[in-house]
Design a protein around this motif. Structure first.
Motif, PDB file in Angstrom:
ATOM      1  N   TRP A 154       0.852  -1.198   0.000  1.00 23.61           N
ATOM      2  CA  TRP A 154       0.000   0.000   0.000  1.00 23.61           C
ATOM      3  C   TRP A 154       0.885   1.245   0.000  1.00 23.61           C
ATOM      4  CZ3 TRP A 154      -4.509  -1.618  -1.325  1.00 23.61           C
ATOM      5  CH2 TRP A 154      -5.024  -2.815  -0.829  1.00 23.61           C
ATOM      6  N   ASP A 199       1.324   5.547  -0.318  1.00 28.76           N
ATOM      7  CA  ASP A 199       0.625   6.817  -0.084  1.00 28.76           C
ATOM      8  C   ASP A 199       0.899   7.809  -1.214  1.00 28.76           C
ATOM      9  OD1 ASP A 199       3.113   7.872   0.359  1.00 28.76           O
ATOM     10  OD2 ASP A 199       2.786   8.412   2.454  1.00 28.76           O
ATOM     11  N   SER A 200       0.368   9.008  -1.095  1.00 27.45           N
ATOM     12  CA  SER A 200       0.459   9.999  -2.184  1.00 27.45           C
ATOM     13  C   SER A 200       1.887  10.434  -2.467  1.00 27.45           C
ATOM     14  CB  SER A 200      -0.398  11.219  -1.842  1.00 27.45           C
ATOM     15  OG  SER A 200       0.017  11.738  -0.598  1.00 27.45           O
ATOM     16  N   ARG A 201       2.800  10.204  -1.503  1.00 28.82           N
ATOM     17  CA  ARG A 201       4.216  10.572  -1.719  1.00 28.82           C
ATOM     18  C   ARG A 201       4.993   9.447  -2.384  1.00 28.82           C
ATOM     19  NH1 ARG A 201       5.380  11.482   4.421  1.00 28.82           N
ATOM     20  NH2 ARG A 201       4.166   9.559   4.359  1.00 28.82           N
ATOM     21  N   VAL A 232       3.518   2.421   2.859  1.00 23.53           N
ATOM     22  CA  VAL A 232       3.157   2.649   4.261  1.00 23.53           C
ATOM     23  C   VAL A 232       2.647   1.384   4.950  1.00 23.53           C
ATOM     24  CG1 VAL A 232       2.734   5.131   4.128  1.00 23.53           C
ATOM     25  CG2 VAL A 232       0.907   3.551   3.498  1.00 23.53           C
ATOM     26  N   ARG A 279      -5.619   1.847   5.967  1.00 27.03           N
ATOM     27  CA  ARG A 279      -5.235   3.222   6.303  1.00 27.03           C
ATOM     28  C   ARG A 279      -5.817   4.173   5.284  1.00 27.03           C
ATOM     29  NH1 ARG A 279       0.689   3.447   8.513  1.00 27.03           N
ATOM     30  NH2 ARG A 279       0.529   5.477   7.549  1.00 27.03           N
ATOM     31  N   ASP A 325      -4.697   6.996   4.277  1.00 26.22           N
ATOM     32  CA  ASP A 325      -3.716   7.746   3.486  1.00 26.22           C
ATOM     33  C   ASP A 325      -3.199   6.959   2.276  1.00 26.22           C
ATOM     34  OD1 ASP A 325      -2.465   5.954   5.157  1.00 26.22           O
ATOM     35  OD2 ASP A 325      -0.736   7.228   5.586  1.00 26.22           O
ATOM     36  N   VAL A 326      -3.680   5.746   2.085  1.00 26.32           N
ATOM     37  CA  VAL A 326      -3.220   4.937   0.948  1.00 26.32           C
ATOM     38  C   VAL A 326      -3.912   5.393  -0.328  1.00 26.32           C
ATOM     39  CG1 VAL A 326      -3.280   2.610  -0.046  1.00 26.32           C
ATOM     40  CG2 VAL A 326      -2.627   2.920   2.337  1.00 26.32           C
ATOM     41  N   THR A 327      -3.101   5.676  -1.361  1.00 24.65           N
ATOM     42  CA  THR A 327      -3.679   6.142  -2.629  1.00 24.65           C
ATOM     43  C   THR A 327      -3.308   5.227  -3.804  1.00 24.65           C
ATOM     44  OG1 THR A 327      -1.751   7.563  -2.946  1.00 24.65           O
ATOM     45  CG2 THR A 327      -3.700   8.587  -1.956  1.00 24.65           C
ATOM     46  N   TYR A 387      -1.152   1.212  -5.058  1.00 22.28           N
ATOM     47  CA  TYR A 387      -0.830  -0.152  -4.622  1.00 22.28           C
ATOM     48  C   TYR A 387       0.107  -0.815  -5.611  1.00 22.28           C
ATOM     49  CZ  TYR A 387      -4.043  -1.576  -8.297  1.00 22.28           C
ATOM     50  OH  TYR A 387      -4.641  -1.742  -9.521  1.00 22.28           O
TER      51      TYR A 387
END
Lengths: 205, 122
Positions: free
Chosen positions: B75, B77-79, B83, B107, B109-111, B113
């Motif tokens: 997973w 995040d956007s960065r 995470v 979570r 904050d996951v955007t 995969y």
């Protein structure tokens, strides 16, 4: 022997002892690197035996957490509900630390930010004792906030085992329930099924 | 002429945005370890409330060989930072069988995969 020679001899001795001790223990930041102990992937699929293992614990926690987060009592709640974990009964023939399952689910749910958890009933006396130390007068309202949960989580772990001379089959069923303690209504229930087959022949992997 | 250019530009930008929103599965979202004896037939993601959900289909393209495999979802995040990840989940797939799985991030904050497929050496 001159002072310079003595100095160089002692330096060589110190350096060589350092090097020798380094060979015996491995590289920088490692102790016993030449032993049979190795670190593995904590999330790796473990198939050493057919008993309930770390992979089963992890996959059960993941599946049931996903299912819990999807239920409208949590996903559509105005504010994160307060939940307390109750006992998950082990109805299998083997020792399974059922608290490890619920603790893992609790960690995942807390990370999601969708649920708040109250201390387990087993730990409630300790929390209460700590409060008595820090507060001079514990009001009934404060006690109510500590004891009143919106929901409780309970469940069971079951197993069915069958074996003949060649094959051993184990089926695990972990079921959890989300219960409203006021009404006793079961609001959510889900299960995780696991089948493990041990074969004496070379079939499989 | 200027208006036509602007319209064309906005159509192009709009199309790219639509493509991005539809959750098209990119090649960089799959990673194989070992030989590709089990393939990731298709995968897509969608938002389930605050969480990202991934649906994937694995297929054993061989007619007869029974394959063992494990997969894991990372997973991101956007960065672009990993995470969290799922446990490695094992499967046994018989010849021509397809297995469909669904995983959800825990979570918010996951955007993004990445699905990792590993087949053991034979």
């Amino acid at each position: 022997m001159t002072t310079l020679t003595k100095l160089s001899l002692s330096t060589t001795l110190i350096l060589s002892s350092f090097l020798m001790s380094g060979c015996a223990t491995g590289g920088a930041g490692m102790v016993g690197a030449s032993s049979n102990v190795k670190y593995g992937d904590a999330k790796a699929a473990e198939t050493v035996t057919a008993d309930f293992g770390s992979s089963d614990l992890q996959s059960t926690a993941e599946t049931l957490t996903q299912s819990l987060l999807e239920t409208r009592y949590i996903s559509k709640a105005q504010q994160p509900p307060k939940v307390r974990l109750r006992t998950v009964n082990n109805l299998t023939y083997e020792h399974i630390d059922t608290k490890a399952i619920t603790d893992k689910i609790r960690i995942k749910l807390l990370k999601s930010g969708q649920v708040r958890f109250l201390a387990d009933t087993a730990n409630l006396n300790q929390v209460s004792a700590e409060r008595d130390l820090t507060t001079t007068a514990t009001t009934k309202t404060k006690m109510k906030a500590m004891t009143d949960s919106d929901y409780i989580i309970t469940g069971n772990v079951r197993s069915i085992k069958k074996a003949n001379d060649d094959v051993k089959d184990v089926y695990y069923n972990v079921s959890l329930e989300l219960v409203d303690p006021q009404s006793g209504e079961i609001l959510w229930a889900d299960e995780k099924e696991i089948r493990k087959v041990t074969s004496k022949s070379s079939v499989g992997w | 002429m200027l208006n036509t250019k602007k319209t064309l530009l906005s159509i192009t930008v709009g199309s790219f945005m639509l493509l991005g929103m539809s959750g098209c599965a990119g090649k960089n979202q799959e990673h194989y370890i070992g030989k590709e004896r089990v393939i990731l037939k298709e995968h897509k993601s969608f938002q389930e409330g605050k969480f990202l959900k991934v649906a994937a289909t694995f297929e054993n393209e061989d007619n007869t060989e029974v394959e063992g495999m494990v997969y894991q979802v990372e997973w991101i995040d956007s960065r672009g930072i990993v995470v969290d990840q799922t446990a490695w989940k094992p499967f046994t797939i018989i010849g021509k069988q397809q297995i469909r799985v669904v995983d959800m991030a825990n979570r918010p904050d996951v955007t993004d995969y990445r699905i990792i497929i590993s087949t053991p050496n034979k």
